[in-house]
Design an enzyme around this catalytic site. Structure first.
Site, short mmCIF file in Angstrom:
data_model
loop_
_atom_site.label_atom_id
_atom_site.label_comp_id
_atom_site.label_asym_id
_atom_site.label_seq_id
_atom_site.Cartn_x
_atom_site.Cartn_y
_atom_site.Cartn_z
N HIS A 237 0.85 -1.20 0.00
CA HIS A 237 0.00 0.00 0.00
C HIS A 237 0.88 1.25 0.00
O HIS A 237 0.95 1.99 0.98
CB HIS A 237 -0.93 -0.01 1.21
CG HIS A 237 -2.03 -1.02 1.10
ND1 HIS A 237 -2.10 -2.15 1.88
CD2 HIS A 237 -3.10 -1.08 0.27
CE1 HIS A 237 -3.18 -2.85 1.56
NE2 HIS A 237 -3.81 -2.22 0.58
N HIS B 39 1.19 1.55 -5.67
CA HIS B 39 -0.20 1.09 -5.68
C HIS B 39 -1.13 2.25 -6.02
O HIS B 39 -2.08 2.09 -6.80
CB HIS B 39 -0.55 0.50 -4.32
CG HIS B 39 -2.00 0.12 -4.18
ND1 HIS B 39 -2.60 -0.82 -4.96
CD2 HIS B 39 -2.97 0.59 -3.34
CE1 HIS B 39 -3.88 -0.94 -4.62
NE2 HIS B 39 -4.12 -0.09 -3.64
N ASP C 2 -9.32 -0.28 -7.61
CA ASP C 2 -8.64 -0.60 -6.36
C ASP C 2 -8.41 -2.11 -6.23
O ASP C 2 -7.45 -2.55 -5.57
CB ASP C 2 -9.48 -0.09 -5.20
CG ASP C 2 -8.70 -0.02 -3.90
OD1 ASP C 2 -7.46 0.11 -3.96
OD2 ASP C 2 -9.33 -0.06 -2.82
N GLN D 91 -6.50 -15.81 -1.20
CA GLN D 91 -6.73 -15.10 -2.45
C GLN D 91 -7.85 -15.76 -3.25
O GLN D 91 -8.66 -15.07 -3.87
CB GLN D 91 -5.44 -15.05 -3.28
CG GLN D 91 -4.46 -13.98 -2.82
CD GLN D 91 -5.07 -12.60 -2.79
OE1 GLN D 91 -5.35 -12.04 -1.73
NE2 GLN D 91 -5.29 -12.02 -3.95
N PHE E 174 -10.95 -14.58 -1.56
CA PHE E 174 -11.18 -13.17 -1.80
C PHE E 174 -11.68 -12.93 -3.23
O PHE E 174 -12.60 -12.13 -3.45
CB PHE E 174 -9.88 -12.39 -1.57
CG PHE E 174 -10.05 -10.90 -1.58
CD1 PHE E 174 -10.81 -10.26 -0.61
CD2 PHE E 174 -9.44 -10.13 -2.55
CE1 PHE E 174 -10.97 -8.87 -0.61
CE2 PHE E 174 -9.59 -8.75 -2.57
CZ PHE E 174 -10.36 -8.12 -1.60
#
Length: 462
Positions: A184, A188, A351, A402, A405
């Site tokens: 972050h 990014h 995002d 992942q 997600f």
């Protein structure tokens, strides 16, 4: 006269325009200074400003008008002060500032490889944009190079009468405000910005011609700010979760009442940077235009809080379903509610776009993300907290979570976006599926290896 002089006074300074309407209810900064002098206050603090847009003046204008009034009345500048909302929790970093006399780099940044950078920036409309190469050849200023190019390409500098030296001063300060953490970070932010730029070109979205210049360019500008605001540093150090569990984040949680804590903080810092005249890229906007722009920015940044994902997606799915029922090839964004809903989901897609990029790019992002998560897990353990599931140092953590997600959040969002802009997102959805299959294959191999090792261990014991 009866109770004064006063040691400390809290005097309102905001919500005063237009005077013909507000003078009976609210005092102006000039009048506040006269009150300060009339009551013989030794020290005064300006209140009633900067929280709500209650009047016509720009909500951050009162402190500037107050400072001028104090100066005009030959008072000590420290005798009448304001508590600056963000100054107490964030200090603007020392960074490069450009002036009208400063030569403006053609590409926004100084680089020993200008031709190579120019060639790469010419691919700014490509979804498979090589963001990591941009970082390497831009003097490690990918955010500035990319945003400056997008502002030029979309003619935002002319549209908003932005002075180039202020734009670069703002971008440099903002880029230097990012934490140096694995994921972050400013890269990014640059990636979200470039991804948003590409999504805005989707052919399935149309805006009424008469509002295109006035309204749609506002949204474009807001999106750029959102891309640039992502994950600005907070006083808590390297702990990146939006959770407020960890003590370093508690001050921010208290400040923002546990509501979208990091998102609110990022907004506050981004607008704080605009307070300095040398960085105020919107200095040529009217108070009304600035208020409108700020509302759009706030709406969109807060939409990236994952806590709002389900509600936001459900509303988006209903909008897309309505489009299908009408049988339109594209969606006419005629109302503010429709425009802001699509743009909120658009920035949400940007995002969460790493998983939709080619594997060689995505794998770099996910490796960085896991390093950051594992550091957070270590910090949680050291604080005696339960370690967040995705922050557990385990060989299967990356693939297992992942996959979950992608299935629970990323794919439903992108599938809905794909329906809206069909067929623009077909390749993106295919890449997302391929990256999910890559995780599934990796998890299967790791699980098989663990099972084989366990069986081998049991055989030896027998």
């Amino acid at each position: 006269k009866q109770y004064g002089p006063f040691d400390l006074s809290a005097i309102p300074i905001g919500a005063y325009e237009p005077r013909w309407m507000m003078e009976a209810q609210h005092v102006s900064p000039d009048e506040a200074v006269r009150i300060h002098m009339d009551v013989q206050s030794k020290q005064s603090i300006g209140v009633h400003w900067g929280t709500f847009a209650l009047a016509n003046e720009y909500f951050m204008e009162p402190p500037f008008k107050l400072s001028q009034a104090v100066k005009n009345n030959l008072l000590n500048s420290s005798s009448f002060i304001v508590l600056k909302h963000v100054a107490q929790i964030y200090n603007v970093p020392t960074t490069t500032t450009f002036s009208e006399e400063t030569p403006i780099p053609e590409l926004g940044v100084e680089t020993p490889q200008p031709e190579e950078l120019r060639v790469e920036l010419n691919r700014i409309n490509d979804w498979n944009f090589n963001i990591f190469h941009i970082e390497a050849i831009s003097g490690e200023r990918p955010l500035t190079a990319i945003t400056y190019r997008i502002f030029q390409e979309r003619d935002l500098i002319r549209t908003f009468s932005i002075e180039s030296h202020k734009l670069l001063s703002y971008l440099f300060a903002l880029e230097d405000s990012y934490q140096q953490v694995p994921y972050h970070n400013k890269l990014h932010g640059a990636d979200v910005c470039q991804s948003m730029h590409v999504l805005l070109n989707s052919s399935g979205i149309k805006v009424r011609e008469k509002t295109k210049t006035f309204c749609f360019y506002y949204f474009l500008s807001n999106n750029k700010i959102k891309g640039r605001v992502q994950r600005i540093r907070d006083p808590g150090g390297d702990i990146r979760s939006s959770s407020t569990r960890c003590p370093p984040s508690r001050d921010l949680a208290i400040l923002y009442n546990d509501e979208s804590v990091l998102e609110n903080h990022h907004l506050a810092v981004a607008f704080k940077l605009l307070q300095a005249d040398e960085r105020n890229i919107f200095s040529n906007l009217s108070a009304e235009q600035m208020e409108t722009l700020r509302k759009r920015v706030v709406d969109m940044v807060l939409a990236t809080d994952m806590a709002k994902h389900k509600t936001l997606l459900a509303d988006f799915q209903n909008l897309v379903a309505a489009k299908k029922m009408l049988g339109n090839d594209y969606l006419m964004l005629e109302s503010y509610d429709d425009r802001i809903l699509v743009l909120k989901n658009m920035i949400h897609c940007a995002d969460l776009s790493n998983m939709t990029k080619p594997l060689d790019t995505y794998s770099k992002w996910i490796d960085r993300l896991m390093v950051e998560f594992w550091k957070q897990g270590d910090a949680e353990r050291d604080l005696g907290l339960d370690i967040s599931p995705m922050c557990v140092r385990s060989p299967t953590t990356k693939d297992k979570y992942q996959i979950g997600f992608i299935n629970s959040f990323v794919h439903p969002l992108w599938e809905t976006w794909g329906s809206l802009v069909y067929p623009d997102a077909n390749t993106i959805l295919e890449t997302l599926a391929q990256n999910r299959e890559w995780h599934e294959a990796s998890l299967a191999a790791l699980t098989s290896s663990t099972t084989d090792n366990s069986s081998s261990h049991d055989d030896k014991q027998n």
